[in-house]
Design a protein around this motif. Structure first.
Motif, mmCIF file in Angstrom:
data_model
loop_
_atom_site.group_PDB
_atom_site.id
_atom_site.type_symbol
_atom_site.label_atom_id
_atom_site.label_comp_id
_atom_site.label_asym_id
_atom_site.label_seq_id
_atom_site.Cartn_x
_atom_site.Cartn_y
_atom_site.Cartn_z
ATOM 1 N N GLU A 262 -13.260 7.701 18.374
ATOM 2 C CA GLU A 262 -13.946 7.036 17.271
ATOM 3 C C GLU A 262 -13.370 7.471 15.921
ATOM 4 O O GLU A 262 -13.227 6.659 14.999
ATOM 5 N N ILE A 263 -13.019 8.760 15.794
ATOM 6 C CA ILE A 263 -12.428 9.251 14.555
ATOM 7 C C ILE A 263 -11.029 8.670 14.376
ATOM 8 O O ILE A 263 -10.649 8.230 13.282
ATOM 9 N N ILE A 264 -10.237 8.650 15.449
ATOM 10 C CA ILE A 264 -8.876 8.096 15.383
ATOM 11 C C ILE A 264 -8.902 6.646 14.931
ATOM 12 O O ILE A 264 -8.100 6.208 14.099
ATOM 13 N N ASP A 265 -9.854 5.867 15.472
ATOM 14 C CA ASP A 265 -9.913 4.430 15.197
ATOM 15 C C ASP A 265 -10.426 4.115 13.799
ATOM 16 O O ASP A 265 -10.025 3.106 13.203
ATOM 17 N N ASN A 266 -11.311 4.945 13.241
ATOM 18 C CA ASN A 266 -12.011 4.579 12.008
ATOM 19 C C ASN A 266 -11.595 5.372 10.775
ATOM 20 O O ASN A 266 -12.027 5.045 9.667
ATOM 21 N N ALA A 267 -10.771 6.413 10.927
ATOM 22 C CA ALA A 267 -10.385 7.217 9.772
ATOM 23 C C ALA A 267 -9.539 6.417 8.794
ATOM 24 O O ALA A 267 -8.680 5.619 9.185
ATOM 25 N N GLU A 268 -9.775 6.633 7.505
ATOM 26 C CA GLU A 268 -8.981 6.000 6.458
ATOM 27 C C GLU A 268 -7.771 6.869 6.152
ATOM 28 O O GLU A 268 -7.923 8.048 5.829
ATOM 29 N N GLU A 269 -6.578 6.307 6.250
ATOM 30 C CA GLU A 269 -5.375 7.094 6.005
ATOM 31 C C GLU A 269 -5.129 7.253 4.514
ATOM 32 O O GLU A 269 -5.121 6.285 3.759
ATOM 33 N N LEU A 270 -4.933 8.500 4.087
ATOM 34 C CA LEU A 270 -4.646 8.795 2.694
ATOM 35 C C LEU A 270 -3.220 8.404 2.347
ATOM 36 O O LEU A 270 -2.323 8.456 3.187
ATOM 37 N N SER A 271 -2.997 8.040 1.090
ATOM 38 C CA SER A 271 -1.641 7.865 0.604
ATOM 39 C C SER A 271 -1.002 9.229 0.435
ATOM 40 O O SER A 271 -1.691 10.252 0.338
ATOM 41 N N GLU A 272 0.325 9.272 0.403
ATOM 42 C CA GLU A 272 1.014 10.551 0.197
ATOM 43 C C GLU A 272 0.621 11.165 -1.147
ATOM 44 O O GLU A 272 0.440 12.372 -1.257
ATOM 45 N N GLU A 273 0.449 10.316 -2.178
ATOM 46 C CA GLU A 273 0.072 10.799 -3.496
ATOM 47 C C GLU A 273 -1.291 11.478 -3.454
ATOM 48 O O GLU A 273 -1.482 12.565 -4.007
#
Length: 280
Positions: A262-273
């Motif tokens: 559930e965490i893998i599917d729903n986590a928001e990926e941060l930008s490198e910045e």
């Protein structure tokens, strides 16, 4: 969230810095210091899993103002492939009260951190994973922490009781600073420049590091760290005093676990910045 992450990583960084500054002495009892370190390093090679708890108290001061916070962490670690689950609680006192969050890391899926304010999950970008993996191994691996002992056996003292060998390092000034600078060698590609700049602006007033090694297993059982130092930042001096206690347990006693799907599917990926912004 960035501010809280900055404080979290700063606390972890300073603990790592203290835990990587070690050094040479003669020991007591049947085994020499060199033999104890060798046996402990050999025992670390067989570690497949373990748990640890940390309790950290930190005070930072600039001009006439100061800020204190406490942080406690409970973590389970699988060594190969590298996976950890961590629960952290921070008490910011008057600045923000108490907040808690969880984090997961795996070589396959990456690093995930929970926002303590919203409960939502964030994922660090893939192109930063090599550095994060290198840092996580350095921070959590008993064998990596022993490397600095073995490379700097000069001022290390040894005591023992019925159950434990106690290794102790205490000092200040440039000698300790030179040892702490070894962190740049294990921080991962691209990170050593940041540490080099930090070290050039750092003055260590007092550093005490003790680790208790179990006589039967040669695994680390407990470590205590005290550091008092001054950092020059933007033309101002910031003092920092930190106490940390670390307790290890459950060596090779954990069941396998994974990052929840559930965490893998729903986590928001941060930008490198955004991800790198926590270091600035």
């Amino acid at each position: 969230m960035k501010k809280s992450l900055s404080l979290i990583l700063a606390g972890g960084l300073l603990t790592l810095m203290a835990a990587c500054g070690e050094s040479e002495a003669t020991g007591e009892g049947d085994l020499s210091l060199e033999e104890i370190l060798s046996n402990s390093a050999s025992a670390a090679e067989d570690i497949e899993s373990y748990s640890f708890v940390t309790e950290v108290q930190q005070t930072m001061g600039m001009d006439e103002e100061s800020m204190s916070f406490d942080m406690s962490t409970e973590a389970d670690v699988l060594v190969e492939p590298s996976i950890f689950h961590q629960k952290t609680t921070m008490d910011m006192g008057e600045l923000g009260g108490e907040m808690s969050y969880e984090s997961y890391f795996s070589e396959e899926h990456g690093l995930f951190m929970e926002d303590p304010l919203t409960g939502e999950w964030m994922k660090y970008p893939e192109n930063l994973m090599e550095d994060i993996l290198s840092m996580s191994e350095a921070q959590m691996s008993p064998s990596e922490q022993l490397v600095a002992f073995q490379d700097n056996i000069n001022d290390l003292s040894l005591e023992e009781d019925e159950n434990y060998y106690k290794l102790n390092l205490a000092g200040d000034g440039e000698e300790m600073k030179e040892i702490v600078e070894q962190i740049g060698n294990i921080a991962g590609d691209g990170m050593d420049e940041m540490f080099t700049q930090m070290m050039s602006e750092l003055e260590i007033h007092d550093l005490v590091y003790e680790i208790f090694i179990d006589k039967e297993t040669f695994h680390p059982a407990e470590a205590t760290v005290f550091i008092n130092m001054t950092i020059e930042m933007l033309g101002q001096s910031m003092t920092l005093e930190q106490n940390a206690d670390i307790y290890f347990s459950s060596f090779n006693g954990l069941e396998e676990f994974e990052v929840p799907q559930e965490i893998i599917d729903n986590a928001e990926e941060l930008s490198e910045e955004d991800a790198m912004g926590i270091f600035n």
